[in-house]
Design a protein around this motif. Structure first.
Motif, PDB file in Angstrom:
ATOM      1  N   ILE A 206      78.142 132.295  66.181  1.00 55.33           N
ATOM      2  CA  ILE A 206      77.778 131.168  65.309  1.00 55.33           C
ATOM      3  C   ILE A 206      78.354 131.374  63.909  1.00 55.33           C
ATOM      4  CG2 ILE A 206      75.838 130.081  64.086  1.00 55.33           C
ATOM      5  CD1 ILE A 206      76.057 128.973  66.846  1.00 55.33           C
ATOM      6  N   CYS A 207      78.388 132.623  63.440  1.00 56.04           N
ATOM      7  CA  CYS A 207      78.961 132.883  62.102  1.00 56.04           C
ATOM      8  C   CYS A 207      80.422 132.428  62.070  1.00 56.04           C
ATOM      9  CB  CYS A 207      78.871 134.361  61.751  1.00 56.04           C
ATOM     10  SG  CYS A 207      77.186 134.900  61.444  1.00 56.04           S
ATOM     11  N   PHE A 208      81.174 132.757  63.114  1.00 60.53           N
ATOM     12  CA  PHE A 208      82.578 132.321  63.154  1.00 60.53           C
ATOM     13  C   PHE A 208      82.670 130.798  63.268  1.00 60.53           C
ATOM     14  CE2 PHE A 208      83.474 136.783  64.482  1.00 60.53           C
ATOM     15  CZ  PHE A 208      84.371 137.073  63.472  1.00 60.53           C
ATOM     16  N   THR A 209      81.791 130.200  64.081  1.00 61.66           N
ATOM     17  CA  THR A 209      81.799 128.738  64.235  1.00 61.66           C
ATOM     18  C   THR A 209      81.524 128.062  62.896  1.00 61.66           C
ATOM     19  OG1 THR A 209      81.004 129.014  66.483  1.00 61.66           O
ATOM     20  CG2 THR A 209      80.755 126.826  65.534  1.00 61.66           C
ATOM     21  N   ALA A 210      80.668 128.687  62.098  1.00 63.15           N
ATOM     22  CA  ALA A 210      80.287 128.087  60.812  1.00 63.15           C
ATOM     23  C   ALA A 210      81.422 128.124  59.798  1.00 63.15           C
ATOM     24  CB  ALA A 210      79.069 128.810  60.244  1.00 63.15           C
ATOM     25  N   ILE A 211      82.343 129.069  59.942  1.00 64.56           N
ATOM     26  CA  ILE A 211      83.395 129.182  58.924  1.00 64.56           C
ATOM     27  C   ILE A 211      84.763 128.743  59.425  1.00 64.56           C
ATOM     28  CG2 ILE A 211      82.251 131.015  57.598  1.00 64.56           C
ATOM     29  CD1 ILE A 211      84.123 133.017  59.022  1.00 64.56           C
ATOM     30  N   THR A 212      84.895 128.462  60.720  1.00 65.21           N
ATOM     31  CA  THR A 212      86.227 128.148  61.237  1.00 65.21           C
ATOM     32  C   THR A 212      86.671 126.758  60.761  1.00 65.21           C
ATOM     33  OG1 THR A 212      87.614 128.112  63.202  1.00 65.21           O
ATOM     34  CG2 THR A 212      85.469 127.060  63.411  1.00 65.21           C
ATOM     35  N   PRO A 213      87.945 126.643  60.355  1.00 64.25           N
ATOM     36  CA  PRO A 213      88.420 125.328  59.930  1.00 64.25           C
ATOM     37  C   PRO A 213      88.645 124.387  61.122  1.00 64.25           C
ATOM     38  CG  PRO A 213      90.167 126.957  59.731  1.00 64.25           C
ATOM     39  CD  PRO A 213      88.933 127.702  60.121  1.00 64.25           C
ATOM     40  N   GLY A 214      88.845 124.922  62.310  1.00 69.07           N
ATOM     41  CA  GLY A 214      89.070 124.069  63.480  1.00 69.07           C
ATOM     42  C   GLY A 214      88.907 124.901  64.734  1.00 69.07           C
ATOM     43  N   ILE A 215      88.964 124.234  65.885  1.00 71.64           N
ATOM     44  CA  ILE A 215      88.670 124.947  67.130  1.00 71.64           C
ATOM     45  C   ILE A 215      89.757 125.978  67.444  1.00 71.64           C
ATOM     46  CG2 ILE A 215      89.762 123.301  68.733  1.00 71.64           C
ATOM     47  CD1 ILE A 215      87.096 123.755  70.463  1.00 71.64           C
ATOM     48  N   ASP A 216      91.010 125.716  67.033  1.00 66.77           N
ATOM     49  CA  ASP A 216      92.086 126.664  67.332  1.00 66.77           C
ATOM     50  C   ASP A 216      91.887 127.990  66.612  1.00 66.77           C
ATOM     51  OD1 ASP A 216      93.436 124.890  68.977  1.00 66.77           O
ATOM     52  OD2 ASP A 216      94.328 123.897  67.231  1.00 66.77           O
ATOM     53  N   ALA A 217      91.349 127.916  65.395  1.00 64.85           N
ATOM     54  CA  ALA A 217      91.168 129.141  64.603  1.00 64.85           C
ATOM     55  C   ALA A 217      90.141 130.078  65.228  1.00 64.85           C
ATOM     56  CB  ALA A 217      90.772 128.782  63.172  1.00 64.85           C
ATOM     57  N   LEU A 218      89.362 129.579  66.195  1.00 62.39           N
ATOM     58  CA  LEU A 218      88.427 130.475  66.881  1.00 62.39           C
ATOM     59  C   LEU A 218      89.172 131.490  67.744  1.00 62.39           C
ATOM     60  CD1 LEU A 218      85.582 127.984  67.879  1.00 62.39           C
ATOM     61  CD2 LEU A 218      85.456 129.817  66.203  1.00 62.39           C
ATOM     62  N   ASN A 219      90.468 131.247  67.978  1.00 56.59           N
ATOM     63  CA  ASN A 219      91.262 132.235  68.718  1.00 56.59           C
ATOM     64  C   ASN A 219      91.397 133.546  67.943  1.00 56.59           C
ATOM     65  OD1 ASN A 219      91.607 130.404  70.741  1.00 56.59           O
ATOM     66  ND2 ASN A 219      93.672 129.803  70.136  1.00 56.59           N
ATOM     67  N   TYR A 220      91.303 133.472  66.601  1.00 56.03           N
ATOM     68  CA  TYR A 220      91.423 134.723  65.818  1.00 56.03           C
ATOM     69  C   TYR A 220      90.332 135.725  66.180  1.00 56.03           C
ATOM     70  CZ  TYR A 220      94.990 132.514  62.907  1.00 56.03           C
ATOM     71  OH  TYR A 220      96.137 131.898  62.462  1.00 56.03           O
ATOM     72  N   PRO A 221      89.059 135.373  66.035  1.00 55.96           N
ATOM     73  CA  PRO A 221      88.048 136.362  66.439  1.00 55.96           C
ATOM     74  C   PRO A 221      88.116 136.686  67.926  1.00 55.96           C
ATOM     75  CG  PRO A 221      87.014 134.240  65.926  1.00 55.96           C
ATOM     76  CD  PRO A 221      88.441 134.166  65.452  1.00 55.96           C
ATOM     77  N   ALA A 222      88.490 135.706  68.752  1.00 55.22           N
ATOM     78  CA  ALA A 222      88.526 135.964  70.194  1.00 55.22           C
ATOM     79  C   ALA A 222      89.561 137.044  70.530  1.00 55.22           C
ATOM     80  CB  ALA A 222      88.824 134.673  70.955  1.00 55.22           C
ATOM     81  N   PHE A 223      90.734 136.949  69.885  1.00 61.61           N
ATOM     82  CA  PHE A 223      91.793 137.905  70.246  1.00 61.61           C
ATOM     83  C   PHE A 223      91.821 139.148  69.375  1.00 61.61           C
ATOM     84  CE2 PHE A 223      93.465 133.995  72.210  1.00 61.61           C
ATOM     85  CZ  PHE A 223      93.542 134.479  73.517  1.00 61.61           C
ATOM     86  N   LEU A 224      91.385 139.023  68.123  1.00 61.73           N
ATOM     87  CA  LEU A 224      91.479 140.165  67.217  1.00 61.73           C
ATOM     88  C   LEU A 224      90.196 140.995  67.167  1.00 61.73           C
ATOM     89  CD1 LEU A 224      93.411 138.426  64.304  1.00 61.73           C
ATOM     90  CD2 LEU A 224      94.330 139.806  66.188  1.00 61.73           C
ATOM     91  N   PHE A 225      89.114 140.442  67.667  1.00 54.31           N
ATOM     92  CA  PHE A 225      87.826 141.137  67.593  1.00 54.31           C
ATOM     93  C   PHE A 225      87.271 141.398  68.988  1.00 54.31           C
ATOM     94  CE2 PHE A 225      83.089 140.445  66.909  1.00 54.31           C
ATOM     95  CZ  PHE A 225      82.846 141.727  66.440  1.00 54.31           C
ATOM     96  N   ILE A 226      87.168 140.347  69.787  1.00 54.13           N
ATOM     97  CA  ILE A 226      86.538 140.469  71.102  1.00 54.13           C
ATOM     98  C   ILE A 226      87.440 141.235  72.085  1.00 54.13           C
ATOM     99  CG2 ILE A 226      85.708 139.149  73.095  1.00 54.13           C
ATOM    100  CD1 ILE A 226      83.782 139.095  70.742  1.00 54.13           C
ATOM    101  N   THR A 227      88.718 140.872  72.150  1.00 55.32           N
ATOM    102  CA  THR A 227      89.601 141.536  73.116  1.00 55.32           C
ATOM    103  C   THR A 227      89.766 143.042  72.838  1.00 55.32           C
ATOM    104  OG1 THR A 227      90.722 139.453  73.495  1.00 55.32           O
ATOM    105  CG2 THR A 227      91.857 141.420  74.258  1.00 55.32           C
TER     106      THR A 227
END
Lengths: 301, 260
Positions: free
Chosen positions: B163-184
């Motif tokens: 939710i923290c990332f959802t609250a600050i993301t400028p758009g749905i594509d930018a959610l790929n940053y935490p997904a690939f740089l943090f979660i993976t």
């Protein structure tokens, strides 16, 4: 007591003043309209009334309660039809209503009864169990209105209730809104359709650039600001020259001229005789004439 | 800002949770595929495929070693993705949050409901994986049932971070940053497929200090192996404490994003 009362209500977004110190009161059981060009601040006023937008300054009371300090209590008693349909695409029409009822803490059995009643009221019973995405634009809009009525609101707020609908759907919605008024519900609406405002609203305000320009009943406003009748003719140089010689006050809008008058026959016959005009039309003055006169004809983006 | 927004949370958050649960159950056939299929695929490819080359890790067969990690990964993925991409769709595209806050619900109710739902989804997935892993003989019963209650705080942690990332993301594509740089990277380096103990000392400290998944894997592995140490207590406290912290941050960031 007034259902809504606003004093010196102001809302600022950064440098933009969206609502600039307006005063208005909405009385119990009336349909009150907000008219104005795009960007006039109508939607912002609606959002402050239903407590999702916080005012910058001024006073705003709904049901006698401060909108700032009692949002839950106020929202429990009102219904909202937003400008943009935001039904839940994951559910059927019926479930859209029952899931929404849970947000008000309405018991399941009561919610289901009420949902069927309202689907019937908005003539959607046949679509009870179909996915919402398959509904037509008019049906979706009716579903949103049905949803806003789930909690039996004392005040219904409608932001452009009939936007983009066909005449049949609009007439049905108007009929339902008048029916709601007859049951004692207070309605506040914004609209761009001036015929809609003229038909429905008991009183209305015209807003522009965050300010209220005029307030009154549609009839009063037309009488005060546009006279009773309008004579229109093509704006050819001959016609303009003739009118000027005759000393008639007129306005030019693009390729037509308009004369506001209380005695249209006299003007028309005078024009026909002395200027040999063709294409003269006489019509009743409408709210649209008031609106354009007060807010100008420049495009608003 | 009284009590960090906690005073604005009401029972209405349960109605938000129910909405998501109802939507999930409407398409449950699809939603129940991952917890059954994923462990089978991972066990076959990594557990028995790669495992054939490895023999044993610390005296334990490789499929048994990775089994608790598979549950941990599923817990992480299900709540993190629910509270990023899915929450973002509800918030931005479907305007579901707007519809909710026009009712007596507060923004805090909506966000609490979203996070509770993310954690619930994690818990459902952990629960469904247990019989599959048991059939493969890679976890023991009944101690492994403890994976279920621990999926709740672990799910809350990843949901709140999402939710923290959802609250600050400028758009749905930018959610790929935490997904690939943090979660993976966490998926690979949190003691999932090789023990953290083979990393340099400083990296081990880093993992247990900063990587949510490393702490979750550590607890889940203790559960399935039935071996508890003081480190596990630290891991549990870390998951609960950091989860609570991110919950408060999530409320604050979302309040800022949604207030107009």
């Amino acid at each position: 007591m007034d259902v809504i009362s606003a004093t010196a209500l102001r809302k600022r977004f950064g440098n933009l003043v969206a609502v600039d110190g307006i005063n208005f009161s909405v009385y119990e059981g009336e349909i009150f309209g907000f008219l104005g060009p795009n960007g006039a601040g109508k939607t912002t006023v609606m959002k402050m009334v239903h407590c999702v937008s916080r005012r910058t300054s001024g006073d705003l009371f709904v049901f006698g309660m401060d909108a700032e300090s009692h949002p839950r209590e106020i929202k429990q008693r009102l219904g909202v039809v937003p400008q943009e349909n935001n039904h839940d695409p994951d559910f059927s029409a019926f479930m859209n209503l029952t899931v929404y009822a849970r947000y008000f803490g309405i018991q399941k059995r009561l919610a289901e009864e009420r949902a069927d009643e309202l689907l019937d009221f908005m003539q959607l019973s046949e679509k009870r169990d179909v996915p919402v995405e398959t509904l037509s634009g008019g049906m979706k809009r009716r579903l949103i209105i049905a949803r806003a009525l789930m909690n039996n609101p004392e005040l219904l707020i409608l932001d452009e209730p009939t936007i983009g609908l066909d005449p049949q759907a609009r007439h049905l919605i108007w009929e339902k809104l008048r029916h709601l008024r007859s049951t004692g519900c207070t309605l506040v609406m914004t609209t761009h359709y001036l015929d809609e405002a003229a038909r429905l609203c008991d009183r209305l305000v015209i807003m522009d650039q965050g300010k209220i320009l005029v307030e009154g009943s549609p009839k009063e406003l037309v009488r005060e600001h546009a006279g009773t009748d309008i004579v229109e003719a093509n704006a050819t140089p001959d016609v303009i020259a003739c009118l000027e010689t005759a000393g008639v006050v007129f306005e030019t809008f693009g390729d037509i001229i308009q004369v506001q008058t209380g005695t249209p026959q006299k003007i028309v016959s005078a024009l026909m005789e002395s200027c040999r005009l063709e294409n003269v039309t006489v019509r009743r003055a409408t709210l649209e004439d008031v609106f354009l006169k007060l807010t100008g004809r420049t495009l608003r983006e | 800002m009284a009590y960090f927004g906690l005073s604005e949370i009401s029972r209405g958050s349960i109605a938000v949770w129910r909405r998501n649960m109802d939507a999930f159950m409407k398409t449950y056939q699809v939603n129940f595929i991952p917890p059954f299929v994923e462990p089978v695929l991972y066990l076959l490819a990594l557990g028995y495929g790669v495992g054939a080359l490895i023999q044993e890790v610390d005296g334990i067969s490789y499929p048994v070693f990775i089994a608790p990690a598979l549950v941990s990964i599923s817990v992480m993925y299900s709540s993190f993705f629910e509270c990023t991409y899915s929450s973002y769709v509800r918030m931005y595209y479907q305007k579901t949050f707007d519809a909710m806050i026009a009712t007596p619900l507060s923004i805090e109710d909506v966000i609490t409901g979203e996070i509770l739902w993310g954690a619930t989804r994690s818990t459902i997935y952990a629960t469904l994986m247990i019989p599959v892993l048991f059939l493969f003989g890679v976890i023991d019963m009944p101690t492994s049932l403890l994976l279920i209650p621990f999926a709740i705080p672990a799910g809350l942690l990843f949901a709140a971070i999402g939710i923290c990332f959802t609250a600050i993301t400028p758009g749905i594509d930018a959610l790929n940053y935490p997904a690939f740089l943090f979660i993976t990277p966490m998926f690979l380096f949190s003691g999932t497929f090789f023990p953290i103990s083979i990393l340099p000392q400083t990296l081990q400290y880093f993992a247990f200090g900063f990587l949510p998944l490393a702490n979750v894997v550590s607890v889940n592995r203790a559960i399935t192996f039935g071996e508890f140490s003081p480190l596990i207590l630290y891991n549990i406290l870390w998951v609960i404490g950091v989860g609570a912290l991110f919950f408060l941050i999530a409320l604050k960031l979302m309040k800022r994003r949604l207030t107009v």
